[in-house]
Design a protein around this motif. Structure first.
Motif, PDB file in Angstrom:
ATOM      1  N   GLY A  64      15.877   2.405  -5.276  1.00 26.36           N
ATOM      2  CA  GLY A  64      14.619   3.131  -5.490  1.00 26.36           C
ATOM      3  C   GLY A  64      13.544   2.308  -6.197  1.00 26.36           C
ATOM      4  O   GLY A  64      12.430   2.782  -6.405  1.00 26.36           O
ATOM      5  N   LEU A  65      13.877   1.056  -6.538  1.00 25.77           N
ATOM      6  CA  LEU A  65      12.938   0.257  -7.331  1.00 25.77           C
ATOM      7  C   LEU A  65      11.719  -0.165  -6.508  1.00 25.77           C
ATOM      8  O   LEU A  65      10.581  -0.079  -6.973  1.00 25.77           O
ATOM      9  N   SER A  66      11.969  -0.612  -5.258  1.00 24.03           N
ATOM     10  CA  SER A  66      10.819  -1.051  -4.459  1.00 24.03           C
ATOM     11  C   SER A  66       9.941   0.147  -4.093  1.00 24.03           C
ATOM     12  O   SER A  66       8.719   0.009  -3.984  1.00 24.03           O
ATOM     13  N   GLU A  67      10.550   1.322  -3.948  1.00 24.91           N
ATOM     14  CA  GLU A  67       9.747   2.527  -3.663  1.00 24.91           C
ATOM     15  C   GLU A  67       8.823   2.842  -4.840  1.00 24.91           C
ATOM     16  O   GLU A  67       7.661   3.193  -4.642  1.00 24.91           O
ATOM     17  N   VAL A  68       9.366   2.713  -6.044  1.00 27.19           N
ATOM     18  CA  VAL A  68       8.528   2.997  -7.222  1.00 27.19           C
ATOM     19  C   VAL A  68       7.382   1.993  -7.301  1.00 27.19           C
ATOM     20  O   VAL A  68       6.219   2.356  -7.531  1.00 27.19           O
ATOM     21  N   TRP A  69       7.695   0.712  -7.078  1.00 25.42           N
ATOM     22  CA  TRP A  69       6.647  -0.302  -7.146  1.00 25.42           C
ATOM     23  C   TRP A  69       5.602  -0.074  -6.053  1.00 25.42           C
ATOM     24  O   TRP A  69       4.396  -0.184  -6.288  1.00 25.42           O
ATOM     25  N   GLN A  70       6.058   0.274  -4.847  1.00 22.60           N
ATOM     26  CA  GLN A  70       5.135   0.546  -3.743  1.00 22.60           C
ATOM     27  C   GLN A  70       4.171   1.679  -4.120  1.00 22.60           C
ATOM     28  O   GLN A  70       2.971   1.607  -3.861  1.00 22.60           O
ATOM     29  N   MET A  71       4.728   2.694  -4.754  1.00 25.11           N
ATOM     30  CA  MET A  71       3.924   3.843  -5.157  1.00 25.11           C
ATOM     31  C   MET A  71       2.839   3.417  -6.160  1.00 25.11           C
ATOM     32  O   MET A  71       1.691   3.854  -6.071  1.00 25.11           O
ATOM     33  N   ILE A  72       3.219   2.523  -7.087  1.00 23.72           N
ATOM     34  CA  ILE A  72       2.254   2.051  -8.089  1.00 23.72           C
ATOM     35  C   ILE A  72       1.158   1.214  -7.411  1.00 23.72           C
ATOM     36  O   ILE A  72      -0.026   1.341  -7.729  1.00 23.72           O
ATOM     37  N   CYS A  73       1.577   0.390  -6.436  1.00 25.90           N
ATOM     38  CA  CYS A  73       0.582  -0.411  -5.699  1.00 25.90           C
ATOM     39  C   CYS A  73      -0.356   0.499  -4.906  1.00 25.90           C
ATOM     40  O   CYS A  73      -1.563   0.251  -4.837  1.00 25.90           O
ATOM     41  N   ASP A  74       0.200   1.539  -4.291  1.00 26.26           N
ATOM     42  CA  ASP A  74      -0.628   2.503  -3.544  1.00 26.26           C
ATOM     43  C   ASP A  74      -1.652   3.154  -4.462  1.00 26.26           C
ATOM     44  O   ASP A  74      -2.807   3.343  -4.096  1.00 26.26           O
ATOM     45  N   PHE A  75      -1.176   3.493  -5.661  1.00 25.09           N
ATOM     46  CA  PHE A  75      -2.065   4.131  -6.637  1.00 25.09           C
ATOM     47  C   PHE A  75      -3.216   3.185  -7.001  1.00 25.09           C
ATOM     48  O   PHE A  75      -4.376   3.586  -7.024  1.00 25.09           O
ATOM     49  N   GLU A  76      -2.859   1.915  -7.259  1.00 26.19           N
ATOM     50  CA  GLU A  76      -3.876   0.933  -7.647  1.00 26.19           C
ATOM     51  C   GLU A  76      -4.924   0.813  -6.536  1.00 26.19           C
ATOM     52  O   GLU A  76      -6.129   0.805  -6.796  1.00 26.19           O
ATOM     53  N   ARG A  77      -4.438   0.724  -5.286  1.00 19.55           N
ATOM     54  CA  ARG A  77      -5.332   0.627  -4.131  1.00 19.55           C
ATOM     55  C   ARG A  77      -6.243   1.864  -4.062  1.00 19.55           C
ATOM     56  O   ARG A  77      -7.454   1.770  -3.879  1.00 19.55           O
ATOM     57  N   TRP A  78      -5.611   3.012  -4.214  1.00 18.88           N
ATOM     58  CA  TRP A  78      -6.330   4.295  -4.162  1.00 18.88           C
ATOM     59  C   TRP A  78      -7.491   4.303  -5.161  1.00 18.88           C
ATOM     60  O   TRP A  78      -8.618   4.672  -4.843  1.00 18.88           O
ATOM     61  N   MET A  79      -7.196   3.883  -6.394  1.00 24.60           N
ATOM     62  CA  MET A  79      -8.202   3.899  -7.458  1.00 24.60           C
ATOM     63  C   MET A  79      -9.278   2.832  -7.210  1.00 24.60           C
ATOM     64  O   MET A  79     -10.463   3.094  -7.400  1.00 24.60           O
ATOM     65  N   LYS A  80      -8.848   1.647  -6.776  1.00 22.30           N
ATOM     66  CA  LYS A  80      -9.820   0.567  -6.586  1.00 22.30           C
ATOM     67  C   LYS A  80     -10.740   0.858  -5.400  1.00 22.30           C
ATOM     68  O   LYS A  80     -11.938   0.582  -5.454  1.00 22.30           O
ATOM     69  N   ASP A  81     -10.184   1.454  -4.347  1.00 17.11           N
ATOM     70  CA  ASP A  81     -11.004   1.793  -3.179  1.00 17.11           C
ATOM     71  C   ASP A  81     -12.114   2.775  -3.543  1.00 17.11           C
ATOM     72  O   ASP A  81     -13.134   2.861  -2.871  1.00 17.11           O
ATOM     73  N   ARG A  82     -11.881   3.548  -4.584  1.00 14.66           N
ATOM     74  CA  ARG A  82     -12.862   4.562  -4.985  1.00 14.66           C
ATOM     75  C   ARG A  82     -13.648   4.140  -6.226  1.00 14.66           C
ATOM     76  O   ARG A  82     -14.296   4.972  -6.870  1.00 14.66           O
ATOM     77  N   ASP A  83     -13.529   2.863  -6.588  1.00 14.79           N
ATOM     78  CA  ASP A  83     -14.189   2.338  -7.795  1.00 14.79           C
ATOM     79  C   ASP A  83     -13.792   3.109  -9.056  1.00 14.79           C
ATOM     80  O   ASP A  83     -14.580   3.257  -9.984  1.00 14.79           O
ATOM     81  N   LEU A  84     -12.569   3.593  -9.077  1.00 14.97           N
ATOM     82  CA  LEU A  84     -12.146   4.411 -10.220  1.00 14.97           C
ATOM     83  C   LEU A  84     -11.260   3.644 -11.199  1.00 14.97           C
ATOM     84  O   LEU A  84     -11.050   4.079 -12.322  1.00 14.97           O
TER      85      LEU A  84
END
Ligand code: GDP
Length: 338
Positions: free
Chosen positions: A262-282
């Protein structure tokens, strides 16, 4: 715990001999080169309560600040026994294998009472602690949560300047320290046990509301079925909370630290979050909002400190206390008189 004490004493001694020849420029340069010993010394300087260290600490922070910020700051909380240190140990190693440099910090305001923090203790994270690309630092001890929080925020800056690109900030999910960690990290991860009695009562609602993701730990052996059930349950529960301003929907993952799943899934989720926030300038906007929060927090701390340390107030407070004890005045009246 005594090893914790020894370590603290050693750091203090190191700093003593070191401060006789303290050169802020030299120390800052060594931190920026990523030298662990210098980083540890700089943190000890920041944590020091000696007045003559305050200027040097501010100097090092000032030189490191322009080189900070390039990391993802992840807050990790959960009740004692949920598996925080085991998770951080294997998750940290997973990140190192991905080429990251990982720093683990801790916030434990109870360490003043228990005389030695168990969080961020190297002996709890054996593999990570031994690794060249990892840096582990236990909670600073301080009388106030505000003091601990300020020191940890400055330590984040120092670690980033030293090239650590993932900062894990650990805290115990039992008190107010989660709010402080939430206010200094980009992503807030709540670790949960499956099948631990009443599913939604284990941890305060407010903490669940703060989290960006939940991880059900110990999803192995006989526990897998309960973990799957808990995942479905919490996924449903998280949907009941008011949506986050960013639009991010908190997710639930299952991990087994002992089986390294489950470790790579957790890291993927964190990367997705970072992308999500950066795409929205948040992403940066969120950090600036946190700066505003700490600005006000610091003002509050300083006002309280100067109020209680003002000699004329000290005597007036003592007099008011005896009046209150004698029933001569109400606490509210006495307070407004002062
Ligand atoms: P902390 O207090 O939250 O830091 O929890 P620890 O990491 O110290 O773990 C508490 C206990 O749970 C220890 O006995 C661990 O060996 C055990 N534990 C931690 N992670 C796992 C896991 O993934 N699977 C299983 N089966 N046990 C685990």
């Amino acid at each position: 715990m005594s090893s914790q004490h020894d370590a603290a004493r050693k750091a203090e001694e190191n700093l003593k001999s070191f401060s006789q020849s303290l050169d802020v420029n030299e120390l800052s340069a060594a931190v920026l080169r990523g030298e662990k010993k210098a980083l540890a010394q700089a943190i000890t300087l920041v944590e020091s309560t000696r007045l003559d260290h305050a200027d040097s600490a501010a100097g090092v922070i000032a030189q490191c600040l322009p080189h900070s910020g390039r990391s993802i700051r992840i807050g990790i909380t959960g009740v004692p026994g949920v598996g925080k240190s085991t998770f951080i140990d294997v998750f940290g190693m997973h990140l190192i294998r991905l080429g990251k440099k990982v720093a683990v910090l801790a916030i434990d305001p109870t360490s003043q009472i228990s005389k030695g923090s168990i969080l961020g203790d190297k002996t709890r994270m054996n593999e990570l602690a031994a690794h060249e690309q990892a840096f582990i630092r236990p909670s600073p001890s301080s009388e106030t949560l505000g003091g601990v929080a300020r020191k940890t925020r400055e330590t984040i800056i120092l670690c980033e300047a030293a090239g650590y690109d993932v900062i894990l900030v650990e805290t115990v999910g039992v008190g107010q320290s989660e709010t402080a960690v939430h206010q200094m990290t980009d992503f807030f991860l709540l670790l949960m046990l499956a099948g631990a009695g009443d599913q939604l009562q284990g941890i305060k609602r407010g903490i669940m509301e703060m989290c960006d993701a939940m991880v059900i730990t110990k999803a192995d052996g006989d526990n897998i079925k309960a973990a799957r059930f808990a995942k479905a349950e919490y996924t449903g529960a998280l949907h009941l909370f008011p949506p986050k301003e960013s639009g991010w929907i908190p997710q639930v993952e299952m991990t087994s630290a002992t089986e390294r799943r489950g470790l790579s899934e957790v890291w993927q989720m964190i990367c997705d979050f970072e992308r999500w926030m950066k795409d929205r300038d948040l992403f940066e906007a969120h950090r600036r909002e946190q700066d505003i929060h700490w600005f006000h927090e610091t003002i509050r701390e300083k006002i309280i400190y100067s109020f209680y340390h003002d000699p004329s107030n000290i005597s007036r407070i003592a007099a008011a206390e005896s009046d209150i004890r004698a029933g001569k005045v109400t606490p509210f009246k006495a307070a407004s008189n002062i």
